[in-house]
Design a protein around this motif. Sequence first.
Motif, PDB file in Angstrom:
ATOM      1  N   GLU A  26       1.287  10.705  -7.672  1.00  6.43           N
ATOM      2  CA  GLU A  26       1.972  11.000  -8.932  1.00  6.43           C
ATOM      3  C   GLU A  26       2.202   9.723  -9.748  1.00  6.43           C
ATOM      4  O   GLU A  26       2.072   9.744 -10.973  1.00  6.43           O
ATOM      5  N   LYS A  27       2.523   8.622  -9.079  1.00 13.61           N
ATOM      6  CA  LYS A  27       2.719   7.351  -9.785  1.00 13.61           C
ATOM      7  C   LYS A  27       1.410   6.911 -10.449  1.00 13.61           C
ATOM      8  O   LYS A  27       1.412   6.484 -11.608  1.00 13.61           O
ATOM      9  N   MET A  28       0.285   7.026  -9.728  1.00  9.27           N
ATOM     10  CA  MET A  28      -1.003   6.670 -10.313  1.00  9.27           C
ATOM     11  C   MET A  28      -1.312   7.555 -11.518  1.00  9.27           C
ATOM     12  O   MET A  28      -1.818   7.088 -12.536  1.00  9.27           O
ATOM     13  N   TRP A  29      -1.020   8.843 -11.410  1.00  2.10           N
ATOM     14  CA  TRP A  29      -1.275   9.791 -12.501  1.00  2.10           C
ATOM     15  C   TRP A  29      -0.466   9.393 -13.738  1.00  2.10           C
ATOM     16  O   TRP A  29      -0.981   9.366 -14.851  1.00  2.10           O
ATOM     17  N   ASN A  30       0.814   9.079 -13.527  1.00  2.00           N
ATOM     18  CA  ASN A  30       1.703   8.775 -14.652  1.00  2.00           C
ATOM     19  C   ASN A  30       1.412   7.425 -15.290  1.00  2.00           C
ATOM     20  O   ASN A  30       1.571   7.264 -16.501  1.00  2.00           O
ATOM     21  N   THR A  31       1.001   6.455 -14.502  1.00  2.00           N
ATOM     22  CA  THR A  31       0.764   5.110 -15.034  1.00  2.00           C
ATOM     23  C   THR A  31      -0.699   4.849 -15.373  1.00  2.00           C
ATOM     24  O   THR A  31      -1.017   3.815 -15.943  1.00  2.00           O
ATOM     25  N   LYS A  32      -1.572   5.764 -14.996  1.00  2.00           N
ATOM     26  CA  LYS A  32      -3.021   5.607 -15.214  1.00  2.00           C
ATOM     27  C   LYS A  32      -3.551   4.360 -14.513  1.00  2.00           C
ATOM     28  O   LYS A  32      -4.493   3.732 -14.948  1.00  2.00           O
ATOM     29  N   THR A  33      -2.890   3.973 -13.419  1.00  2.00           N
ATOM     30  CA  THR A  33      -3.277   2.819 -12.624  1.00  2.00           C
ATOM     31  C   THR A  33      -3.728   3.315 -11.256  1.00  2.00           C
ATOM     32  O   THR A  33      -2.990   4.044 -10.594  1.00  2.00           O
ATOM     33  N   LEU A  34      -4.909   2.922 -10.837  1.00  2.00           N
ATOM     34  CA  LEU A  34      -5.431   3.374  -9.557  1.00  2.00           C
ATOM     35  C   LEU A  34      -5.188   2.336  -8.470  1.00  2.00           C
ATOM     36  O   LEU A  34      -5.339   1.141  -8.698  1.00  2.00           O
ATOM     37  N   ILE A  35      -4.801   2.825  -7.308  1.00  2.00           N
ATOM     38  CA  ILE A  35      -4.713   1.992  -6.114  1.00  2.00           C
ATOM     39  C   ILE A  35      -5.459   2.727  -5.005  1.00  2.00           C
ATOM     40  O   ILE A  35      -5.593   3.948  -5.045  1.00  2.00           O
ATOM     41  N   LYS A  36      -5.953   1.989  -4.058  1.00  2.00           N
ATOM     42  CA  LYS A  36      -6.679   2.596  -2.950  1.00  2.00           C
ATOM     43  C   LYS A  36      -5.673   3.083  -1.910  1.00  2.00           C
ATOM     44  O   LYS A  36      -4.813   2.328  -1.463  1.00  2.00           O
ATOM     45  N   LEU A  37      -5.775   4.352  -1.554  1.00  2.00           N
ATOM     46  CA  LEU A  37      -4.921   4.932  -0.534  1.00  2.00           C
ATOM     47  C   LEU A  37      -5.706   5.060   0.756  1.00  2.00           C
ATOM     48  O   LEU A  37      -6.904   5.367   0.732  1.00  2.00           O
ATOM     49  N   PRO A  38      -5.060   4.851   1.881  1.00  2.00           N
ATOM     50  CA  PRO A  38      -5.776   4.961   3.149  1.00  2.00           C
ATOM     51  C   PRO A  38      -6.138   6.411   3.475  1.00  2.00           C
ATOM     52  O   PRO A  38      -5.465   7.328   3.005  1.00  2.00           O
ATOM     53  N   PRO A  39      -7.189   6.589   4.252  1.00  2.00           N
ATOM     54  CA  PRO A  39      -7.556   7.947   4.686  1.00  2.00           C
ATOM     55  C   PRO A  39      -6.596   8.419   5.771  1.00  2.00           C
ATOM     56  O   PRO A  39      -5.799   7.637   6.318  1.00  2.00           O
ATOM     57  N   LEU A  40      -6.677   9.682   6.096  1.00  2.00           N
ATOM     58  CA  LEU A  40      -5.914  10.208   7.226  1.00  2.00           C
ATOM     59  C   LEU A  40      -6.496   9.664   8.521  1.00  2.00           C
ATOM     60  O   LEU A  40      -7.687   9.392   8.622  1.00  2.00           O
ATOM     61  N   LYS A  41      -5.662   9.502   9.499  1.00  2.00           N
ATOM     62  CA  LYS A  41      -6.144   9.035  10.793  1.00  2.00           C
ATOM     63  C   LYS A  41      -5.931  10.088  11.835  1.00  2.00           C
ATOM     64  O   LYS A  41      -5.137  10.917  11.773  1.00  2.00           O
TER      65      LYS A  41
END
Length: 41
Positions: A26-41
């Motif tokens: 949601e933060k990425m959506w609102n700020t239009k800033t992308l960060i890499k999120l880890p996959p599920l383990k």
Amino acid sequence: MIEGDLPPKAQELVKEWWDKYQGEIEKMWNTKTLIKLPPLK
């Protein structure tokens, strides 16, 4: 999902990933800033 199909197991994994990273997504959506999120383990 808006359109298309995923097998039930894939849908469960997407839901689990969403639940884990909902705040960050949601933060990425609102700020239009992308960060890499880890996959599920």
